[in-house]
Scaffold this motif. Structure first.
Motif, PDB file in Angstrom:
ATOM      1  N   LEU A   1       0.828  -1.209   0.000  1.00  0.00           N
ATOM      2  CA  LEU A   1       0.000   0.000   0.000  1.00  0.00           C
ATOM      3  C   LEU A   1       0.862   1.259   0.000  1.00  0.00           C
ATOM      4  CD1 LEU A   1      -2.863  -0.967   2.488  1.00  0.00           C
ATOM      5  CD2 LEU A   1      -3.136  -0.341   0.089  1.00  0.00           C
ATOM      6  N   HIS A   2       1.987   1.214   0.709  1.00  0.00           N
ATOM      7  CA  HIS A   2       2.889   2.365   0.725  1.00  0.00           C
ATOM      8  C   HIS A   2       3.446   2.628  -0.673  1.00  0.00           C
ATOM      9  CE1 HIS A   2       5.536   5.368   2.279  1.00  0.00           C
ATOM     10  NE2 HIS A   2       6.633   4.648   2.161  1.00  0.00           N
ATOM     11  N   ILE A   3       3.777   1.563  -1.397  1.00  0.00           N
ATOM     12  CA  ILE A   3       4.260   1.724  -2.772  1.00  0.00           C
ATOM     13  C   ILE A   3       3.163   2.317  -3.655  1.00  0.00           C
ATOM     14  CG2 ILE A   3       5.019   0.452  -4.816  1.00  0.00           C
ATOM     15  CD1 ILE A   3       6.409  -1.513  -2.887  1.00  0.00           C
ATOM     16  N   VAL A   4       1.944   1.819  -3.507  1.00  0.00           N
ATOM     17  CA  VAL A   4       0.814   2.374  -4.275  1.00  0.00           C
ATOM     18  C   VAL A   4       0.639   3.853  -3.965  1.00  0.00           C
ATOM     19  CG1 VAL A   4      -1.701   2.301  -4.527  1.00  0.00           C
ATOM     20  CG2 VAL A   4      -0.385   0.175  -4.529  1.00  0.00           C
ATOM     21  N   ASN A   5       0.729   4.212  -2.689  1.00  0.00           N
ATOM     22  CA  ASN A   5       0.594   5.622  -2.318  1.00  0.00           C
ATOM     23  C   ASN A   5       1.722   6.463  -2.898  1.00  0.00           C
ATOM     24  OD1 ASN A   5      -1.770   5.303  -0.850  1.00  0.00           O
ATOM     25  ND2 ASN A   5      -0.696   4.832   1.046  1.00  0.00           N
ATOM     26  N   GLY A   6       2.934   5.886  -2.992  1.00  0.00           N
ATOM     27  CA  GLY A   6       4.028   6.609  -3.617  1.00  0.00           C
ATOM     28  C   GLY A   6       3.758   6.886  -5.090  1.00  0.00           C
ATOM     29  N   LEU A   7       3.202   5.903  -5.801  1.00  0.00           N
ATOM     30  CA  LEU A   7       2.864   6.097  -7.212  1.00  0.00           C
ATOM     31  C   LEU A   7       1.766   7.151  -7.375  1.00  0.00           C
ATOM     32  CD1 LEU A   7       2.894   2.357  -8.361  1.00  0.00           C
ATOM     33  CD2 LEU A   7       4.641   4.100  -8.809  1.00  0.00           C
ATOM     34  N   LEU A   8       0.762   7.097  -6.492  1.00  0.00           N
ATOM     35  CA  LEU A   8      -0.309   8.103  -6.552  1.00  0.00           C
ATOM     36  C   LEU A   8       0.231   9.492  -6.215  1.00  0.00           C
ATOM     37  CD1 LEU A   8      -3.137   6.059  -4.793  1.00  0.00           C
ATOM     38  CD2 LEU A   8      -3.104   6.754  -7.193  1.00  0.00           C
ATOM     39  N   ALA A   9       1.118   9.559  -5.221  1.00  0.00           N
ATOM     40  CA  ALA A   9       1.702  10.858  -4.861  1.00  0.00           C
ATOM     41  C   ALA A   9       2.525  11.411  -6.021  1.00  0.00           C
ATOM     42  CB  ALA A   9       2.570  10.707  -3.612  1.00  0.00           C
TER      43      ALA A   9
ATOM     44  N   LEU B   1      -6.575   5.246   3.933  1.00  0.00           N
ATOM     45  CA  LEU B   1      -7.091   6.607   3.850  1.00  0.00           C
ATOM     46  C   LEU B   1      -6.327   7.405   2.803  1.00  0.00           C
ATOM     47  CD1 LEU B   1      -8.332   9.348   4.795  1.00  0.00           C
ATOM     48  CD2 LEU B   1      -6.628   9.336   6.629  1.00  0.00           C
ATOM     49  N   THR B   2      -5.010   7.337   2.832  1.00  0.00           N
ATOM     50  CA  THR B   2      -4.196   8.112   1.894  1.00  0.00           C
ATOM     51  C   THR B   2      -4.409   7.643   0.459  1.00  0.00           C
ATOM     52  OG1 THR B   2      -2.545   8.433   3.637  1.00  0.00           O
ATOM     53  CG2 THR B   2      -1.840   8.827   1.369  1.00  0.00           C
ATOM     54  N   ALA B   3      -4.482   6.337   0.262  1.00  0.00           N
ATOM     55  CA  ALA B   3      -4.680   5.805  -1.089  1.00  0.00           C
ATOM     56  C   ALA B   3      -6.001   6.295  -1.672  1.00  0.00           C
ATOM     57  CB  ALA B   3      -4.639   4.281  -1.060  1.00  0.00           C
ATOM     58  N   PHE B   4      -7.065   6.214  -0.906  1.00  0.00           N
ATOM     59  CA  PHE B   4      -8.377   6.629  -1.425  1.00  0.00           C
ATOM     60  C   PHE B   4      -8.468   8.138  -1.564  1.00  0.00           C
ATOM     61  CE2 PHE B   4      -9.789   2.452   0.472  1.00  0.00           C
ATOM     62  CZ  PHE B   4     -10.019   1.847  -0.755  1.00  0.00           C
ATOM     63  N   ALA B   5      -7.831   8.883  -0.650  1.00  0.00           N
ATOM     64  CA  ALA B   5      -7.876  10.343  -0.741  1.00  0.00           C
ATOM     65  C   ALA B   5      -7.137  10.828  -1.993  1.00  0.00           C
ATOM     66  CB  ALA B   5      -7.263  10.964   0.510  1.00  0.00           C
TER      67      ALA B   5
ATOM     68  N   ALA C   1     -12.363   6.688   1.690  1.00  0.00           N
ATOM     69  CA  ALA C   1     -11.379   7.362   2.545  1.00  0.00           C
ATOM     70  C   ALA C   1     -11.987   7.700   3.897  1.00  0.00           C
ATOM     71  CB  ALA C   1     -10.859   8.620   1.856  1.00  0.00           C
ATOM     72  N   LEU C   2     -13.214   8.192   3.901  1.00  0.00           N
ATOM     73  CA  LEU C   2     -13.895   8.505   5.161  1.00  0.00           C
ATOM     74  C   LEU C   2     -14.017   7.270   6.038  1.00  0.00           C
ATOM     75  CD1 LEU C   2     -16.831  10.837   4.033  1.00  0.00           C
ATOM     76  CD2 LEU C   2     -14.890  11.498   5.454  1.00  0.00           C
ATOM     77  N   LEU C   3     -14.360   6.136   5.416  1.00  0.00           N
ATOM     78  CA  LEU C   3     -14.603   4.915   6.173  1.00  0.00           C
ATOM     79  C   LEU C   3     -13.322   4.186   6.533  1.00  0.00           C
ATOM     80  CD1 LEU C   3     -17.677   3.566   4.175  1.00  0.00           C
ATOM     81  CD2 LEU C   3     -17.689   4.749   6.383  1.00  0.00           C
ATOM     82  N   SER C   4     -12.171   4.765   6.164  1.00  0.00           N
ATOM     83  CA  SER C   4     -10.895   4.131   6.497  1.00  0.00           C
ATOM     84  C   SER C   4     -10.358   4.591   7.840  1.00  0.00           C
ATOM     85  CB  SER C   4      -9.857   4.425   5.406  1.00  0.00           C
ATOM     86  OG  SER C   4     -10.228   3.853   4.174  1.00  0.00           O
ATOM     87  N   LYS C   5     -10.491   5.903   8.136  1.00  0.00           N
ATOM     88  CA  LYS C   5      -9.925   6.417   9.383  1.00  0.00           C
ATOM     89  C   LYS C   5     -10.579   7.759   9.712  1.00  0.00           C
ATOM     90  CE  LYS C   5      -5.441   6.830  11.709  1.00  0.00           C
ATOM     91  NZ  LYS C   5      -3.978   6.810  11.540  1.00  0.00           N
ATOM     92  N   GLU C   6     -10.688   8.045  11.014  1.00  0.00           N
ATOM     93  CA  GLU C   6     -11.392   9.257  11.450  1.00  0.00           C
ATOM     94  C   GLU C   6     -10.702  10.545  11.028  1.00  0.00           C
ATOM     95  OE1 GLU C   6     -11.564   6.358  15.018  1.00  0.00           O
ATOM     96  OE2 GLU C   6     -10.426   6.633  13.172  1.00  0.00           O
ATOM     97  N   SER C   7      -9.399  10.504  10.808  1.00  0.00           N
ATOM     98  CA  SER C   7      -8.680  11.729  10.454  1.00  0.00           C
ATOM     99  C   SER C   7      -9.007  12.225   9.056  1.00  0.00           C
ATOM    100  CB  SER C   7      -7.164  11.495  10.569  1.00  0.00           C
ATOM    101  OG  SER C   7      -6.766  10.346   9.858  1.00  0.00           O
ATOM    102  N   SER C   8      -9.944  11.574   8.373  1.00  0.00           N
ATOM    103  CA  SER C   8     -10.369  12.018   7.043  1.00  0.00           C
ATOM    104  C   SER C   8     -11.425  13.113   7.099  1.00  0.00           C
ATOM    105  CB  SER C   8     -10.942  10.822   6.268  1.00  0.00           C
ATOM    106  OG  SER C   8     -12.054  10.259   6.971  1.00  0.00           O
ATOM    107  N   LEU C   9     -11.839  13.517   8.286  1.00  0.00           N
ATOM    108  CA  LEU C   9     -12.977  14.422   8.428  1.00  0.00           C
ATOM    109  C   LEU C   9     -12.764  15.781   7.788  1.00  0.00           C
ATOM    110  CD1 LEU C   9     -14.057  13.628  12.090  1.00  0.00           C
ATOM    111  CD2 LEU C   9     -15.311  13.107   9.998  1.00  0.00           C
TER     112      LEU C   9
END
Length: 499
Positions: A65-73, A115-119, A152-160
């Protein structure tokens, strides 16, 4: 990373899945007493049957997932910066940035990775929708952006706070300055595409509010302290801009010193954005401010473990630095630019060495936790409570310690008690240390003290045992098992002496 054992909350997630029948997991993901992170809960629901009590599988998923987030970033950075070179450099730095390493190293924080991947996916799709030539071409991208945002919302509360990023992105991507204020009707129409994101956030808040009413220990989450918020903001800013701070050093900073340093950082930051930022810099500043807000309002911020909350924050921060510095690099004197071909290998080599240095620092900090006897004993205790078979294998591997090492580990808990109040898990872990050190009487005394701290029924809160949503009966059963084992050992020893 893949060879490390489970830590604390990792095992509670395993227990949450193992104690829920497969047919009930979808409903249980939205109901107390489990954390209201349905996507993360269901992700563990898929992983537990596949990986069981072997941590390597879970850690491989986190790394993936971290690698996927790096590609998205990188995809987002390339569109925002308009040049693949600073985008790639920023992405590589973010990929091993020490401030947020625990988001990847801690299995339980797969929620933050999701959360980061979906955001990021939602923001990229929304950006494509903004650029679509017509409403017909825009709808598929816009609909998928809403779906990704809901996940993203349903992944973690810090998405608010993420809903506010969408109007900021629209303002940045489609600047349309007008000499006169827009008509009220036009202003409403301009906000119409963003309203569904706020509606979804509102529905999620209602769901969270209803769930927290029956959530064990929820009263502690309702507390808000301005002093703690200032302290959280100060430490988060310092940890973000100075990620090489040694392990747990932030906890020794006084609030005044931390606030002063953070204030200086914020002033320099504001001046840089005002001087060079333009709309892209303003958007990235809004990104950092919005994603840091949940960190500031959190119940507590203890570095470095809660540096994992800076995972999505640091994307905006590092992209902001790249956005501010790249124009400066491009405006270097002509003599340097003309000779750039000669300097390029040196620059690339220096950058590679810097990345290796960040990676080495991450590994050294990780080993502090992995090899620390106190944390090892906590892992063993939690593993025993959760009934995880891999715990025994891990304990057998680490039993190369001698009795003196376990005695020293027990004394480490005594030193910890001088700094903070020991939780039930700490006391039970100290009892286990005494048991392995060959002092059954002291071990039994600690087990009985730990048992006295555990109420007869219900679920634990973090103040009781340092974990999350584990039935008290399970903890009490584990303690009684250890006491029975000590009694059998002591009885066998007496019989041997009589013979």
């Amino acid at each position: 990373m893949l060879g490390d054992f489970f830590w604390l909350d990792d095992l509670t997630w395993l227990y949450a899945i193992q104690s829920t029948p497969p047919g009930q997991r979808l409903l249980a993901a939205f109901l107390p007493p489990f954390p209201i992170r349905p996507v993360a809960f269901l992700t563990f629901g898929l992983l537990v049957p596949l990986c069981g009590c072997e941590p390597a599988g879970y850690r491989a998923v986190s790394l993936g997932l971290h690698i996927v987030n790096g590609l998205l970033a990188y995809a987002f950075a390339r569109r925002l910066l308009g040049d693949p070179r600073p985008a790639l450099a920023a992405t590589l730095i973010w990929f091993i940035y020490p401030a947020h390493r625990w988001a990847v190293l801690w299995i339980a924080d797969v929620a933050g990775l999701l959360l980061t991947a979906f955001a990021l996916t939602s923001l990229l799709l929304f950006w494509r929708a903004l650029e679509a030539p017509s409403g017909t071409a825009r709808r598929p991208y816009y609909g998928l952006a809403l779906v990704a945002f809901a996940l993203a919302l349903l992944s973690k509360e810090s998405s608010l706070t993420l809903a506010f990023l969408f109007p900021a992105l629209a303002w940045m991507a489609q600047p349309s300055p007008r000499p006169n204020p827009p008509h009220t009707g036009r202003a409403v129409r301009a906000w119409r595409p963003h309203l569904p994101f706020f509606v979804l956030t509102g529905l999620y808040l209602v769901m969270q509010g209803l769930a927290y009413q029956g959530r064990p220990g929820a009263e502690s989450y309702a507390l808000f302290s301005p002093q703690r918020a200032v302290d959280n903001l100060s430490k988060a800013l310092i940890f973000l801009v100075a990620p090489l701070i040694p392990y747990n050093t932030l906890n020794t900073l006084s609030a005044n010193v931390a606030a002063t340093l953070a204030g200086a950082v914020a002033i320099v930051w504001g001046l840089a954005v005002w001087r060079w930022g333009r709309r892209e810099g303003a958007f990235l500043s809004v990104w950092v401010a919005l994603t840091m807000a949940p960190v500031v309002l959190a119940v507590g911020f203890l570095a470095p473990f809660r540096g994992r909350y800076l995972y999505i924050v640091s994307i905006g921060y590092i992209l902001l630095l790249a956005h501010l510095l790249w124009p400066v690099v491009r405006r270097l004197p002509a003599a340097v630019r003309y000779r750039s071909a000669a300097y390029r290998p040196l620059a690339t080599g220096a950058f590679a060495i810097a990345l290796l240095g960040l990676g080495a620092f991450n590994m050294s900090q990780q080993s502090i936790v992995r090899d620390d006897p106190i944390n090892a004993l906590r892992r063993w205790t939690w593993g025993g409570i959760m009934g995880c078979p891999a715990t025994e294998a891990m304990r057998a591997r680490e039993r190369s310690w001698g009795e003196a090492d376990f005695q020293q580990a027990a004394q480490g808990f005594d030193q910890l008690a001088l700094q903070t109040q020991l939780t039930a898990i700490d006391i039970l872990s100290r009892g286990l240390a005494y048991e392995l050190a060959g002092e059954p009487a002291r071990a039994a005394a600690d087990y009985r003290v730990g048992l006295a701290l555990v109420p007869p029924s219900g679920y634990d809160s973090r103040t009781a045992s340092g974990g999350t949503y584990v039935p008290y009966e399970r903890i009490a059963s584990y303690i009684q098992t250890r006491l029975d084992a000590l009694e059998r050992t002591e009885g066998g020893r007496r019989k041997t002496e009589e013979r």
